[in-house]
Design a protein around this motif. Sequence first.
Motif, short mmCIF file in Angstrom:
data_model
loop_
_atom_site.label_atom_id
_atom_site.label_comp_id
_atom_site.label_asym_id
_atom_site.label_seq_id
_atom_site.Cartn_x
_atom_site.Cartn_y
_atom_site.Cartn_z
N THR B 49 -0.88 8.70 -16.59
CA THR B 49 -1.12 10.16 -16.51
C THR B 49 -0.48 10.85 -17.71
O THR B 49 0.55 10.40 -18.23
CB THR B 49 -0.50 10.77 -15.24
N ALA B 166 -2.80 9.19 -22.07
CA ALA B 166 -3.53 10.29 -22.71
C ALA B 166 -5.03 10.07 -22.67
O ALA B 166 -5.81 11.01 -22.51
CB ALA B 166 -3.06 10.47 -24.15
N MET B 167 -5.46 8.81 -22.85
CA MET B 167 -6.88 8.50 -22.74
C MET B 167 -6.99 7.57 -21.55
O MET B 167 -6.09 6.78 -21.31
CB MET B 167 -7.36 7.75 -23.97
N LYS B 168 -8.11 7.64 -20.88
CA LYS B 168 -8.27 6.69 -19.79
C LYS B 168 -9.67 6.17 -19.79
O LYS B 168 -10.57 6.88 -19.39
CB LYS B 168 -7.93 7.38 -18.47
#
Lengths: 365, 254
Positions: B49, B166-168
Motif C-alpha cells: 500500500t 506505489a504500483m500494483k
Amino acid sequence: MTHAYRAVQWNKHKRTYDALIAVGVVLFIALFVVVGLLQHEGDHAAHPVTLILRATSTCAITLLTIVLAIGPLARLSPRFNPLLYNRRHLGVSTFLVALVHGGLATFWYHGFGVVDPVTSVFTTNANYLPAEGQRWQSWLHGFPYQPLGVFALIILFLMAATSHDFWLKNLSPRVWKNLHTLVYLAYGLIVMHVTLGFLQDDVSVVYAGLLGGSAAVIVVLHVVAGVRENIKEGQDGIANTEWVAVAKIDDLEDAHGKVVCLKNHERIAVFRHGDKVSAVSNVCAHQNGPLGEGRIIDGCITCPWHGYQYRPEDGQSPPPYTETIPTYRVRVEGRDILVNPEALPPGTAVEPALIHETVGEAGDA
Amino acid sequence: MRDAFYVGYLRMPKRLRAFVTTVVVVLLLGAGAVALVATTQQPAPGDGTWDLSEKIKVTGTLTTEPYAMLTVPGKPGAPPRQFLLVTMGKVGGAGLDLPATDDAVSITGYPIARGAAGTVLLTVESPEDDVAVSGKPVIARDPVPVALGTATLDGEIVDPKCYFGAMKPGQGKVHKACATLCIQGGIPPMFVTTDADGAPAYYLLVDEQGHGLRGEALHALLPFVADPVRLTGQRERVGDLLRLRIDPRMIERR
Ligand code: FES
C-alpha cells in the motif's frame, strides 16, 4: 459521394452501429475494471490504473479481431454486409481505445522520472540486441516490447486518420487499399507486443489462449474465404475470346446480377433489369465492392457495401454523383447471354440487350 | 437471397435484420465473456500500500550512505528500524537535499508498506515542510552491520517504491521500464528472493565496499532490472534491513 465531403454522412444504420460500438466498449471496460476490483480486495487489489491499462488493451484487441473477421465473413456470406457497411467506425474506435491504453501506459510507466516519457518508451529498456552470451529465451524475455505497441498505434492512427472517403479519393483507391492492408502488420505487432510484454510475466495460460484464439479466428476465416474464392474462380474462369456466353437468361432474376470471372481475373457483373440485360465491371469505384452481388434499385445497380449506384446502361452514377465504372458490350442469343470481354472506358454507354421471348417465370421464382 | 440485400440508407429487410441482430448479440456476449475471463485470471498483485491519505511522522537519524535513510530506535530487544526516503516521483532521496546533520530529524511522509515487511519507505512531498531538524542530540546511532556470509541467490531486482506499494503490481516484465527508470532516478535497488522457508526476503543492493550503487556501477545493474537473475555476494544485516554486497558487473541471467 463526390460533390461534397462531410465528416460523416449519417443515417440511421450508422447511428445504431456507432451506438452499439460505444455501448459495447464502455460495458467491456466497466465490466473488466469492476470485476477486477472485486477480485482482489482491499490491500490486495490491483491499482485502478493497472486495471484500466489491462481493460483497454483487452478491449482494443477484441475490437481489432472483430474488424479483421468481418471482411472474410462478408466474403463468405453477404448477410454479414451490414457489419461491413460501417466497419471504418469500428476501426476508428479500435484506435481510440488503443490510444487510451498507449497514452496511459506512457504516462504511468514512463512519467514522473528523470527521462522524458516518450524518449523513455524507446530507451529505458534498451535490450534490443542480445548481450554477449545471452540465451535467446532470456533475450526475448527482456526484449523492449513497448515500441512494438507504439508502431502498431501509429499504423492504427494513419488508418483512422485516412479512413474518410476524402482520402480514399485523394490517395486513389489502390494506395488507400494498400495503406489499409497495413492493419495486418499492426495486428502482428500487437500480438508481439503482448507476447513479449504481459505474457512474459507469471500469468495464467488463459491469456495466451485468448490471444491465440484471436489469431486463429483471423487466420482460419481468411484462409477459408480465400480458398472458397479460388475454387469459384477456377470454375467460372472464362477464356477471353470474342463474345463469351456468361449466363443463361433463366438463371438471372429480375433486378439481380451475376458475377462472371474472366481468365485474366477481371470480374464482370451481368444484370437483368426488366427485359434488358447489361454488363459492367464488378468492381465498385468506391472501395472495390462486388457490384454483381448488388441489386437494381430505382433503376440503378446498387453496391452491396455502401450503396453507391450506377446506371446499368452507361456505368455512371446518377447526378449529382460522378463515379463511373467500365461497361461491356452484351448480346442475347436464344437463352444465352453473351458478353464481349473487352472492357470499355468507364462511363461508356452501351445499348442493353433485349430479351424478346417467353422466358417468363424466372423473375418470380 | 432476395431478402438479404442491404443498403445502409434503406430499411433493412426483416430476415436480414433478425440475422444481424443475432450476430450483434453473439458478438456482444462473446466480448463480455472475454472481459470476464481476462479480468478474473489476473494474478494477485500482493498486499502493498501507498497510503496517500495521511502522512506519518518519524524521528531518527539521517544518513545518506548507502542511500538516503532515516534510522529509528527499534522496540526494546528489536534492531533499529530503517526507512528509505524517496520523493513523490521516480527520484530517490538524493533529490530531497536533506540536511547534513548529526542531530535528530523529524520527517513527515506518506508510508509505503507491504504485508509482513511493514513500512519500508517514506515518500517526502516537500523537503522544506516535511523535514525538521530538532536540534536535540542523536537518538539512534548507525546500527552495527552483522555479517551473514556469502550467498548465491535467485530473484528479481526491483525498485522498492513500486514493489512495496506505489504500483500494483510493481514487478515483472510489464513494469520493467518503470523499475529501471526509478532506479536510474536514485531509488535504491532492492533484490527480492525467497529465504530457506520460501518466504519473501528483501536485500538492499550495495557495492562490495558497502556503498550505495551510483554512476557506472548503477549503469551496469540497470539492464538486469526486473529480469530473472542470480546474484552472488556478502549478506549482512544492518538494523532491520538485509543488504547484499555485489559487483554489478557479475550479475548473471537465469
Ligand atoms: S464499395 Fe463502397 S459502395 Fe461500393
